[in-house]
Design a protein around this motif. Structure first.
Motif, PDB file in Angstrom:
ATOM      1  N   LEU A1303       0.828  -1.209   0.000  1.00 47.39           N
ATOM      2  CA  LEU A1303       0.000   0.000   0.000  1.00 47.39           C
ATOM      3  C   LEU A1303       0.861   1.258   0.000  1.00 47.39           C
ATOM      4  CD1 LEU A1303      -2.886  -0.920   2.474  1.00 47.39           C
ATOM      5  CD2 LEU A1303      -2.926  -0.892  -0.027  1.00 47.39           C
ATOM      6  N   GLU A1304       1.994   1.202   0.661  1.00 42.41           N
ATOM      7  CA  GLU A1304       2.876   2.370   0.664  1.00 42.41           C
ATOM      8  C   GLU A1304       3.396   2.667  -0.737  1.00 42.41           C
ATOM      9  OE1 GLU A1304       5.814   1.180   3.421  1.00 42.41           O
ATOM     10  OE2 GLU A1304       4.506   1.277   5.171  1.00 42.41           O
ATOM     11  N   THR A1305       3.817   1.647  -1.456  1.00 39.18           N
ATOM     12  CA  THR A1305       4.293   1.841  -2.828  1.00 39.18           C
ATOM     13  C   THR A1305       3.152   2.287  -3.739  1.00 39.18           C
ATOM     14  OG1 THR A1305       5.909   0.084  -2.445  1.00 39.18           O
ATOM     15  CG2 THR A1305       5.525   0.730  -4.716  1.00 39.18           C
ATOM     16  N   ALA A1306       1.961   1.690  -3.531  1.00 41.35           N
ATOM     17  CA  ALA A1306       0.805   2.107  -4.338  1.00 41.35           C
ATOM     18  C   ALA A1306       0.459   3.575  -4.091  1.00 41.35           C
ATOM     19  CB  ALA A1306      -0.387   1.210  -4.008  1.00 41.35           C
ATOM     20  N   PHE A1307       0.576   4.035  -2.863  1.00 41.39           N
ATOM     21  CA  PHE A1307       0.268   5.432  -2.552  1.00 41.39           C
ATOM     22  C   PHE A1307       1.248   6.371  -3.253  1.00 41.39           C
ATOM     23  CE2 PHE A1307       0.565   9.221   0.114  1.00 41.39           C
ATOM     24  CZ  PHE A1307      -0.775   9.590   0.200  1.00 41.39           C
ATOM     25  N   SER A1308       2.510   6.010  -3.306  1.00 42.73           N
ATOM     26  CA  SER A1308       3.484   6.862  -3.987  1.00 42.73           C
ATOM     27  C   SER A1308       3.208   6.952  -5.481  1.00 42.73           C
ATOM     28  CB  SER A1308       4.896   6.336  -3.738  1.00 42.73           C
ATOM     29  OG  SER A1308       5.054   5.055  -4.334  1.00 42.73           O
ATOM     30  N   GLU A1309       2.649   5.861  -6.071  1.00 50.80           N
ATOM     31  CA  GLU A1309       2.287   5.913  -7.486  1.00 50.80           C
ATOM     32  C   GLU A1309       1.027   6.729  -7.707  1.00 50.80           C
ATOM     33  OE1 GLU A1309       3.844   4.783 -10.084  1.00 50.80           O
ATOM     34  OE2 GLU A1309       5.512   3.870  -8.989  1.00 50.80           O
ATOM     35  N   LEU A1310       0.107   6.687  -6.768  1.00 53.65           N
ATOM     36  CA  LEU A1310      -1.164   7.392  -6.937  1.00 53.65           C
ATOM     37  C   LEU A1310      -1.023   8.903  -6.862  1.00 53.65           C
ATOM     38  CD1 LEU A1310      -3.475   5.067  -4.812  1.00 53.65           C
ATOM     39  CD2 LEU A1310      -3.457   5.251  -7.289  1.00 53.65           C
ATOM     40  N   VAL A1311      -0.092   9.411  -6.053  1.00 49.68           N
ATOM     41  CA  VAL A1311       0.046  10.864  -5.886  1.00 49.68           C
ATOM     42  C   VAL A1311       0.850  11.487  -7.015  1.00 49.68           C
ATOM     43  CG1 VAL A1311      -0.100  10.688  -3.394  1.00 49.68           C
ATOM     44  CG2 VAL A1311       2.139  10.608  -4.487  1.00 49.68           C
ATOM     45  N   THR A1312       1.416  10.685  -7.908  1.00 47.68           N
ATOM     46  CA  THR A1312       2.187  11.209  -9.025  1.00 47.68           C
ATOM     47  C   THR A1312       1.247  11.779 -10.089  1.00 47.68           C
ATOM     48  OG1 THR A1312       3.812   9.484  -8.610  1.00 47.68           O
ATOM     49  CG2 THR A1312       4.001  10.662 -10.688  1.00 47.68           C
ATOM     50  N   ASP A1313       1.652  12.925 -10.663  1.00 51.05           N
ATOM     51  CA  ASP A1313       0.933  13.582 -11.773  1.00 51.05           C
ATOM     52  C   ASP A1313      -0.438  14.088 -11.374  1.00 51.05           C
ATOM     53  OD1 ASP A1313       3.105  12.987 -13.378  1.00 51.05           O
ATOM     54  OD2 ASP A1313       2.219  11.107 -14.112  1.00 51.05           O
ATOM     55  N   LEU A1314      -0.674  14.335 -10.072  1.00 51.20           N
ATOM     56  CA  LEU A1314      -1.916  14.990  -9.665  1.00 51.20           C
ATOM     57  C   LEU A1314      -1.771  16.487  -9.812  1.00 51.20           C
ATOM     58  CD1 LEU A1314      -3.008  13.044  -6.433  1.00 51.20           C
ATOM     59  CD2 LEU A1314      -4.032  12.914  -8.699  1.00 51.20           C
ATOM     60  N   ASP A1315      -2.872  17.162 -10.087  1.00 56.91           N
ATOM     61  CA  ASP A1315      -2.816  18.616 -10.184  1.00 56.91           C
ATOM     62  C   ASP A1315      -2.626  19.206  -8.807  1.00 56.91           C
ATOM     63  OD1 ASP A1315      -5.787  19.455  -9.178  1.00 56.91           O
ATOM     64  OD2 ASP A1315      -5.823  17.561 -10.311  1.00 56.91           O
ATOM     65  N   SER A1316      -2.257  20.477  -8.755  1.00 55.55           N
ATOM     66  CA  SER A1316      -1.888  21.108  -7.489  1.00 55.55           C
ATOM     67  C   SER A1316      -3.040  21.131  -6.508  1.00 55.55           C
ATOM     68  CB  SER A1316      -1.381  22.524  -7.743  1.00 55.55           C
ATOM     69  OG  SER A1316      -2.387  23.304  -8.403  1.00 55.55           O
ATOM     70  N   GLY A1317      -4.251  21.366  -7.005  1.00 52.22           N
ATOM     71  CA  GLY A1317      -5.383  21.417  -6.095  1.00 52.22           C
ATOM     72  C   GLY A1317      -5.658  20.074  -5.437  1.00 52.22           C
ATOM     73  N   SER A1318      -5.703  19.033  -6.255  1.00 52.71           N
ATOM     74  CA  SER A1318      -5.937  17.702  -5.694  1.00 52.71           C
ATOM     75  C   SER A1318      -4.804  17.270  -4.778  1.00 52.71           C
ATOM     76  CB  SER A1318      -6.086  16.680  -6.830  1.00 52.71           C
ATOM     77  OG  SER A1318      -7.145  17.033  -7.687  1.00 52.71           O
ATOM     78  N   LEU A1319      -3.577  17.628  -5.178  1.00 57.86           N
ATOM     79  CA  LEU A1319      -2.434  17.243  -4.350  1.00 57.86           C
ATOM     80  C   LEU A1319      -2.450  17.968  -3.018  1.00 57.86           C
ATOM     81  CD1 LEU A1319       0.221  15.710  -4.067  1.00 57.86           C
ATOM     82  CD2 LEU A1319       1.366  17.628  -5.204  1.00 57.86           C
ATOM     83  N   GLU A1320      -2.813  19.268  -3.045  1.00 61.32           N
ATOM     84  CA  GLU A1320      -2.839  20.021  -1.789  1.00 61.32           C
ATOM     85  C   GLU A1320      -3.908  19.482  -0.853  1.00 61.32           C
ATOM     86  OE1 GLU A1320      -3.141  24.690  -0.323  1.00 61.32           O
ATOM     87  OE2 GLU A1320      -3.182  24.178  -2.454  1.00 61.32           O
ATOM     88  N   ALA A1321      -5.040  19.123  -1.406  1.00 63.09           N
ATOM     89  CA  ALA A1321      -6.092  18.547  -0.563  1.00 63.09           C
ATOM     90  C   ALA A1321      -5.638  17.197   0.030  1.00 63.09           C
ATOM     91  CB  ALA A1321      -7.365  18.369  -1.385  1.00 63.09           C
ATOM     92  N   LEU A1322      -4.932  16.426  -0.793  1.00 69.29           N
ATOM     93  CA  LEU A1322      -4.458  15.129  -0.319  1.00 69.29           C
ATOM     94  C   LEU A1322      -3.408  15.287   0.783  1.00 69.29           C
ATOM     95  CD1 LEU A1322      -4.802  12.090  -0.894  1.00 69.29           C
ATOM     96  CD2 LEU A1322      -2.854  12.261  -2.431  1.00 69.29           C
ATOM     97  N   LEU A1323      -2.477  16.257   0.597  1.00 66.86           N
ATOM     98  CA  LEU A1323      -1.458  16.483   1.614  1.00 66.86           C
ATOM     99  C   LEU A1323      -2.065  17.044   2.896  1.00 66.86           C
ATOM    100  CD1 LEU A1323       1.417  17.988  -0.567  1.00 66.86           C
ATOM    101  CD2 LEU A1323       1.195  15.666   0.297  1.00 66.86           C
ATOM    102  N   ASN A1324      -3.093  17.839   2.739  1.00 64.66           N
ATOM    103  CA  ASN A1324      -3.772  18.361   3.932  1.00 64.66           C
ATOM    104  C   ASN A1324      -4.443  17.241   4.699  1.00 64.66           C
ATOM    105  OD1 ASN A1324      -4.792  20.358   5.702  1.00 64.66           O
ATOM    106  ND2 ASN A1324      -6.747  20.368   4.594  1.00 64.66           N
ATOM    107  N   ASP A1325      -5.105  16.327   3.986  1.00 60.23           N
ATOM    108  CA  ASP A1325      -5.716  15.190   4.660  1.00 60.23           C
ATOM    109  C   ASP A1325      -4.655  14.308   5.320  1.00 60.23           C
ATOM    110  OD1 ASP A1325      -8.139  16.092   3.796  1.00 60.23           O
ATOM    111  OD2 ASP A1325      -8.239  14.732   2.066  1.00 60.23           O
ATOM    112  N   LEU A1326      -3.496  14.206   4.668  1.00 63.68           N
ATOM    113  CA  LEU A1326      -2.432  13.354   5.205  1.00 63.68           C
ATOM    114  C   LEU A1326      -1.908  13.893   6.525  1.00 63.68           C
ATOM    115  CD1 LEU A1326      -0.735  10.844   4.528  1.00 63.68           C
ATOM    116  CD2 LEU A1326       0.925  12.342   3.435  1.00 63.68           C
TER     117      LEU A1326
END
Length: 1583
Positions: A1303-1326
């Motif tokens: 799951l850790e490796t899958a998570f690193s693949e999933l966050v790649t190539d996300l737009d800034s808005g989606s990535l910021e929301a994801l990092l905030n949730d993290l």
């Protein structure tokens, strides 16, 4: 008058100290009137309320009455009732019976008291009952009408036992209180036992007790009579151990003779022997013996030394002691031998009282074994009669009388005297050793010469007198003419001689001018040797025990001085071998081997091997002269004994070359002289040949000795070898074997010598040509055909000879080849040598192939093949590949069978790891084919002993490739093999042990074949034949699995191994067409169906959770993988795979069971794995067959595999796991590049949606189990949509897991190539979810992967915004909570440190301030925590946490050294904590070493900043000194020493002075040693 006066005084004092009446304190006095009415009322009140008091008073009333049967009955009843009120005394003993109480080692324990309701105490009751029981017993002993072991006396004995146990317990309690409290005892009302158990009473009571206990049980067969005996024995042991203090002589006169009883006198009618551990009477008798001997030993200290000596050496006393000693050696539970030995040591040889008397006895002459010794040690008749005599002189006459059957009762008494003599000698030598030390010390203090030599002479004289008595009694006969047990005499002699050897009483270098000591030993050896020939007249022969002990005597004599038997050594060897020849006793042969080993090792040390061999040959001549031919065979067996061979080999190797040359000549001449004589002399040649072969094998060859040994080989070949071979017309003769054996080893020795000799000159080549095989001997190989001439007895020797001579020819061929490179002359041609080498090599391999594994003597066959394998590099160039296959097959067949019974190192394993073995010609390319043939051969042996094959003969199915009848299978035969599925066995299966052994060997062969690299399958012909044979064996083991459940596990193991090997063949030969490897009409479809159908049948039969089930799955994977890999490069084979897949899927849909589905899943996985759908290398130009395969796999995946993969309630975990693997591989399928496969695109989307739905549900419920995380990972790398990415990433964040790398490796693949808005929301949730305890490590790992993955991308600014928040979260996770498990905290700290280091390494992510560094140090200190005392640590720090903290501090010292200057105090405190955790704690040595190494690295980083830290490292050094004060492990001290040296480098003069002032004297002394080592080993002093 004085004595009478003393007795009257003692009587008066005894009267005055008489205890008061126990009735006094209750107001009742015997013989007086009752007191006042008030007192009488009190008594009456006590009588009504106290249940014990009336019984107590009734004894006084009954004692007044006249003794009648009625009064006795009432008294017994009252006494028993009163005894019942006493507390029960139990003893802590291993015996459960009350009759077997061991009063010497038991500990008394008292049960709860029952007198709480009474005014009487147990002491009052015992004070009353103890005198009554003694009085009753003594009165009954004088009564003629009563038997003291009858029913009437059981109560008095039981009463006495109970009272004595209570008194002993009371005394123990009193003694324990005194010892523990160091003050007077607080035990109330102690009984004055001395006033009751007077010496006069004990003189009567103790003999009565032992007489009662030892009364014959036949006279008292009733249970109460036996109970009286047991109780009396217990009373006797208590009295003797605690109270009886009779004089020493009285004990010897009264008690000790009563122990002189035969075995039949003890036990139930003689059936229970006294030395039987299961006999109650025997155990009781042993306890009484130990008690009596203990009393005797205690009273010996108080006895008069002279009287005690004289009493001990009386015949009756001494005889009783030694008989008890002998019986005690027969497994007594209570061993009395140590007590008797101590009695003899202190009673006969006391250092102060007795040894001076022994020294004063004149013993100027040493008696010889040929003359009758005097009974006294003074044997000098020339001197005048002495005016005085020492009482010590009586010891030896007593021994002489005991050894004489005329003065002893039986031969058993004589044997007991013989057995005690070594003990007497040992005691004498021990005491004289102490006396010698005292004399040496006294002489040294006075600076005078020591008399130690006189003490040694005294010891030898004593030994000689005892030994002479023994020798003179060897032929002693008893009263009725019986011969004494001479084995015991020899044993005693051997023990006496060993005492000389152990205590260095005799040394050849001692001052013995007249050689009296040596002469005595020589006479003793001559006497023993003559006894070997005492049966010449036919009177008697020596028994095995006699021979064994006599040989032991000779063994010790040789160790004492070899000259004792030096001159008579041939006669000794001859007599010894003759005596051994008539016996088959293994122990006797073992003793003879020890004697020969002693001889060989002795003459090896003397460097006189030539004399030993000469004596050996002379012994053979003596045996021939006396016509003792059968003894020669025994001599040969003795020489061939492995232990004797090893000793002789060592002696030969260390002998000088001159002795070796003489030995060569002597043995060679003997063989030449007797080779052609009559048949009876052949046995003598056997022994000499064995010895000569041993010399040829072990002679040391060096540069200096090779030239001298080289000519001796010619003499052996031209002498002994030709004499033996030419004297017989046929090589089948057993004597021809001797000649061939000598010939082979002579050639081997020639090869060793030629290694050191320079043969480049013409002279050397001319000498070498002289040592070629003579023409008449070379004819052996021409006429030695397998069918006529060669027999089993000489085949191995011929093989060894051929192998050795091939090595010789090989070296000559190599030399000539070197010369040919520089010259073209014909004289240097080596064609003739090569032809000869080929002929000999072929002959050697032909012999091994003729016998194969059919040979009965497997070890002999294995040794010959091993010799060929060791020299394979020399003969391999001269054989063909087919011959090599035959040899390797036979080699491994033989050794696999041999290694099963041999626990040593496997020869097969050693050969397979030997690079030189693989480098030989034809070995590597033939090894695989040979091992398959070996498996077939072993399988055939198993079939012959178990069952037969039905449709085909077992000879066809298990025919070896190397066999002459081998042919490849036809198409019909192979198709029949494939279609026959486990139904080819008939008849009843027999589980023979031989069959199991061969199957086990076959399993080992298959395991070795699997371990070999795939490169061995490069030869096409070998691959075709091996694959064909593997298919046949596949049918055999399928049949075994079907018919035999007991052999199922082994058969499945072999079957799965064979299928893995077949997959290796297919994979390694994928460049060839399937028809080339498998056969023209044998398609891949047939093989697929065979593997699938047979695997399904076997899976249904075996346990679905066992190892066999897993092996079947694994082998099927590899088999299908080999098919797929072979077919992917052959487009024509795709059709076969497509048709085979369709048929397998149809079977799976029809049967609908787990084995069928599992086989289908395994097959699909293998095909998908080889297709590698994620790369789509083959799908660009896909064919119709390939598309059909893909669609079939997708269809079956949607129908069966996907439900199985997502079913969390499935019980077949293996099927679920395989289904998960297939679905995961299909998720990697990229539809964009394969848009022409529309069905595959739709199926892939369906699979993705199903997996996404299941994953979303599982992630929200925090239950990701059963391989679903693998499917999520495969979905993450398959380029899912944006919504899918975000949904899966948010779900992974919420998972409460401790660790999930997928799951850790899958998570690193999933966050790649996300737009800034989606990535910021994801990092905030993290960062918003609080993670503590178990899930902190998982959350830190996700953050770490995000930072590493996005740092090189354009999303770095977004990550930097949350870096400070992540940093605070990481340092907070370093604090351990009570609810956090230790393993979770270890990983959490590691993840936090790794995250901080990677973030701080990139300034664009985060820039650390000084406050941040201080915060980091504080949290690291909390994870480590400084200990005030190492023993008071509240939690242990694991090595993982320690390593993480060291890693963090190392990073700060390397990257932020200046910022650390403001945190010096925190750093120094952390260094102190890390040092404590390195020096203290319970962890392994490797962990301690690793901690010290990491700490040393930290100290090295401090050195460049020494000016800052020099004031603070003093605390670290003080902590180190503090650790030195405790129990510091020396290994940890050595490991931490480099770190301490680095800290001392930082200190300067002022800091050194300050450190010195801070330490006390002990601390400075401890640090001084470390500083000394620092200056010696660490400080640089220049060149």
């Amino acid at each position: 008058m004085a004595k009478r006066k003393r007795r009257s005084n003692s009587d008066s004092s005894r009267t005055k100290s008489c205890p008061t009446n126990p009735f006094h304190k209750f107001g009742y006095r015997h013989g007086e009137q009752q007191g006042s009415s008030k007192q009488q009322d009190a008594n009456n009140e006590g009588e009504t309320k106290d249940p014990v008091f009336p019984t107590f008073l009734s004894i006084m009333e009954l004692s007044k009455q006249k003794s009648t049967d009625e009064s006795k009955s009432k008294m017994d009843k009252v006494v028993k009732e009163l005894i019942s009120y006493l507390p029960a005394i139990t003893t802590s003993s291993s015996s459960s019976s009350s009759d077997d109480i061991d009063h010497h080692s038991s500990r008394s324990e008292i049960e709860p008291n029952q007198l709480e309701a009474s005014i009487l105490s147990a002491t009052d009751i015992v004070t009353l009952l103890l005198p009554w029981s003694i009085k009753t017993l003594l009165r009954s002993s004088h009564s003629t009408s009563e038997n003291y072991t009858d029913d009437n006396n059981n109560t008095p004995w039981q009463t006495l036992k109970t009272c004595l146990e209570f008194v002993v317990y009371q005394q123990q309690q009193q003694q324990q209180q005194v010892e523990h409290n160091n003050k007077a005892s607080t035990v109330e009302e102690t009984i004055k036992v001395a006033d009751i158990l007077t010496l006069g009473a004990l003189h009567k009571l103790v003999p009565l007790a032992i007489k009662t206990a030892l009364q014959n049980s036949n006279k008292n067969n009733n249970s109460k009579g036996k109970s009286s005996q047991a109780t009396a024995a217990t009373c006797y042991c208590i009295l003797v151990d605690n109270y009886y203090m009779s004089p020493f002589d009285s004990i010897c006169d009264s008690l000790l003779p009563m122990l002189d009883r035969d075995d039949n006198d003890i036990g139930d009618g003689g059936d229970d022997a006294m030395d039987d551990d299961d006999s109650v009477d025997g155990a009781r008798f042993q306890a009484m013996v130990v008690s009596t001997l203990g009393l005797l030993h205690r009273r010996l200290e108080k006895a008069n030394p002279k009287k005690s000596f004289q009493k001990l050496i009386t015949h009756d006393v001494f005889c009783v002691l030694i008989k008890i000693y002998r019986r005690s050696a027969n497994g007594w539970q209570h061993d009395s031998r140590p007590i008797i030995e101590s009695l003899l040591l202190h009673g006969l040889f006391h250092l102060e009282h007795h040894m001076d008397g022994f020294r004063s006895i004149e013993m100027m002459k040493i008696p010889t074994c040929a003359q009758a010794s005097n009974d006294h040690m003074d044997v000098d008749k020339d001197k005048k009669a002495k005016s005085f005599h020492c009482y010590q002189e009586g010891l030896l006459p007593m021994i002489a009388m005991g050894l004489s059957p005329t003065h002893s009762k039986s031969m058993e008494d004589v044997a007991a005297f013989v057995g005690i003599l070594p003990i007497i000698l040992n005691c004498f030598i021990l005491q004289t050793h102490v006396l010698r030390d005292q004399l040496n010390e006294k002489a040294h203090s006075k600076k005078k010469a020591s008399d130690s030599l006189k003490i040694v002479q005294l010891q030898f004289r004593f030994f000689s007198v005892l030994s002479t008595h023994l020798v003179n009694r060897l032929e002693t006969r008893g009263k009725e003419g019986e011969i004494m047990d001479r084995a015991s005499v020899y044993w005693a002699l051997e023990q006496n001689l060993r005492q000389l050897l152990v205590h260095d009483v005799y040394l050849p270098t001692m001052d013995d001018k007249k050689e009296v000591h040596f002469q005595f030993l020589s006479n003793l050896g001559t006497t023993i040797v003559k006894k070997f020939n005492s049966d010449k007249s036919g009177n008697r022969t020596m028994a095995n025990d006699e021979l064994k002990n006599a040989l032991a005597c000779l063994d010790v004599l040789v160790q004492l001085n070899h000259l004792v038997l030096h001159d008579a050594l041939p006669q000794v060897v001859a007599n010894c071998v003759t005596s051994i020849n008539i016996s088959n006793d293994e122990e006797l042969h073992e003793e003879a081997s020890k004697f020969f080993i002693t001889l060989a090792s002795t003459y090896k040390k003397l460097r006189q091997l030539d004399y030993f061999v000469s004596s050996f040959v002379n012994a053979i001549d003596l045996l021939k002269k006396d016509q003792r031919g059968e003894s020669l065979r025994a001599l040969n067996v003795m020489v061939c004994d492995p232990k004797v061979e090893a000793t002789l080999a060592d002696a030969i190797f260390s002998s000088p070359v001159n002795q070796v040359k003489d030995t060569f000549t002597r043995l060679n001449d003997h063989i030449v002289r007797y080779a052609g004589e009559e048949r009876s002399t052949h046995k003598s040649i056997d022994a000499v040949v064995s010895l000569l072969v041993l010399i040829l094998q072990n002679v040391r060859i060096e540069m200096n000795t090779a030239s001298e040994i080289y000519p001796l080989c010619e003499a052996v070949v031209n002498g002994a070898v030709q004499s033996i071979i030419h004297s017989h017309n046929s090589i089948r003769s057993p004597q021809s074997r001797n000649g061939l054996q000598l010939f082979g080893h002579a050639v081997a020795l020639l090869n060793k010598c030629e290694f050191w000799i320079d043969r480049t000159s013409d002279k050397a080549r001319e000498e070498a040509s002289r040592y070629a095989i003579p023409h008449q001997l070379f004819e052996i190989f021409d006429g030695a055909t397998l069918s006529t001439e060669v027999g089993q007895s000489v085949s191995q020797e011929l093989q060894f000879l051929a192998c050795q001579y091939v090595q010789r020819l090989h070296s000559q061929i190599q030399e000539k080849q070197q010369i040919m490179f520089s010259s073209d002359e014909a004289e240097f041609s080596n064609e003739q040598l090569v032809a000869t080498a080929q002929k000999l090599a072929h002959f050697a391999l032909q012999i091994s192939a003729s016998e194969g594994i059919e040979l009965v003597d497997v070890p002999q066959k294995a040794s010959g093949l091993r010799a060929l394998a060791d020299s394979v590099s020399s003969w391999a160039p001269y054989v063909e590949k087919k011959d090599m296959v035959v040899f390797l097959s036979n080699l491994f067949s033989c050794h696999l069978l041999h290694d099963i019974s041999n626990l040593g190192d496997s020869v097969c394993t050693r050969l397979l790891t030997d690079s030189e073995f693989f480098e030989a010609r034809h070995v590597a390319e033939s090894l695989g084919c040979a091992l398959v043939s070996c498996t077939a051969a072993l399988t055939q042996k198993a079939l012959d002993s178990s069952f037969k094959i039905k449709k085909f003969s077992s000879k066809y199915l298990t025919c070896q490739i190397s066999h002459s009848s081998w042919t490849r299978s036809t198409a019909n035969q192979l198709n029949t093999v494939l279609t026959t599925n486990g139904a080819s066995a008939k008849g009843k299966v027999v589980n023979s042990e031989e069959g199991k052994v061969h199957l086990k060997a076959a399993s080992k062969c298959v395991a070795m074949l699997k371990s070999l690299p795939a490169s061995i399958w490069t030869e096409t012909d070998n691959c075709i034949d091996s694959f064909d044979l593997i298919m046949r064996l596949d049918l055999v083991y399928r049949s075994i699995c079907e018919k035999n459940d007991l052999l199922q596990s082994t058969a499945v193991n072999i079957l799965t191994g064979l299928r893995e090997i077949s997959s290796h063949i297919l994979q390694s030969t994928s460049h060839n067409t399937p028809g080339t490897i498998i056969g023209e009409s044998y398609t891949l479809r047939n093989y697929m169906q065979c593997v699938a159908s047979s695997t399904q049948a076997l899976m249904a039969k075996v346990d679905d959770h066992g190892d066999s089930y897993l092996r079947l799955v694994t082998s099927s994977k590899r088999s299908f993988g080999g098919i797929a890999k072979n077919a992917m490069v052959q487009p024509d084979a795709l059709k076969d795979i497509s048709e085979g897949l369709d048929s397998i899927i149809s079977v799976s849909n029809t049967s609908n069971d787990d084995p069928a589905k599992l086989c289908t899943a395994v097959l699909c996985w293998a095909i998908v794995k080889e297709l590698d759908l994620s790369k789509n290398a083959l799908l660009v130009e896909s064919t119709a067959d390939l598309k059909r395969i893909i669609m079939a796999i997708f269809d079956i995946a949607l129908e069966d595999f996907l439900p199985n993969a997502l079913d969390d309630k499935s019980t077949n975990l293996i099927l679920r796991n395989e289904s998960t693997h297939i679905v995961g591989e299909l998720l990697k399928f990229d539809p964009e590049e394969t848009s022409d496969i529309l069905g595959g695109i739709e199926a892939k989307k369906s699979i993705e949606n199903s997996v996404l739905k299941a994953a979303t549900k599982a992630l929200h419920s925090n239950q990701v189990e059963g391989g679903l995380d693998y499917l999520i990972g495969c979905l993450a790398i398959s380029k899912p949509t944006k919504s899918t990415r975000i949904s899966l990433a948010n779900g992974i964040i919420k998972v409460e897991s401790t660790r999930n790398p997928v799951l850790e490796t899958a998570f690193s693949e999933l966050v790649t190539d996300l737009d800034s808005g989606s990535l910021e929301a994801l990092l905030n949730d993290l960062s918003s979810f609080a993670a503590r305890g178990r899930i902190a490590a998982f959350r830190l790992r996700l953050i770490h992967l995000v930072v590493v993955k996005l740092a090189p991308t354009s999303s770095l600014p977004v990550v930097a915004e949350y870096s400070r928040r992540y940093f605070m979260f990481a340092i907070q996770c370093m604090v351990k909570h009570n609810s956090t498990p230790s393993d979770c905290f270890d990983r959490t700290v590691y993840c936090a440190v790794s995250l901080i280091i990677d973030m701080a390494s990139n300034r664009d992510v985060i820039s650390l301030r000084e406050s941040d560094i201080a915060l980091i140090l504080c949290h690291i200190s909390s994870a480590i925590n400084i200990l005030d005392e190492p023993s008071k640590e509240f939690h242990a720090v694991t090595t993982s946490v320690y390593s993480s903290c060291c890693l963090m501090l190392t990073f700060l010292l390397q990257r932020f050294p200046k910022q650390l200057h403001s945190c010096v105090s925190l750093t120094s405190g952390l260094l102190v904590a890390l040092l404590q955790r390195a020096l203290h704690g319970d962890f392994t040595k490797s962990d301690a070493k690793m901690r010290c190494q990491k700490y040393t690295r930290l100290c090295e980083l401090l050195q460049p900043h020494g000016d800052v830290y020099k004031k603070h490292v003093l605390a670290v050094l003080l902590e180190y000194v503090k650790a030195l004060r405790g129990n510091l492990d020396p290994a940890r001290k050595n490991d931490i020493m480099p770190a301490i040296f680095c800290l001392l480098d930082i200190l300067q003069q002022y800091e050194n002075s300050q450190l010195n002032s801070m330490l006390d004297d002990m601390g400075r002394a401890l640090l001084r040693s470390t500083h000394t080592n620092y200056q010696r080993a660490h400080v640089y002093k220049g060149q």
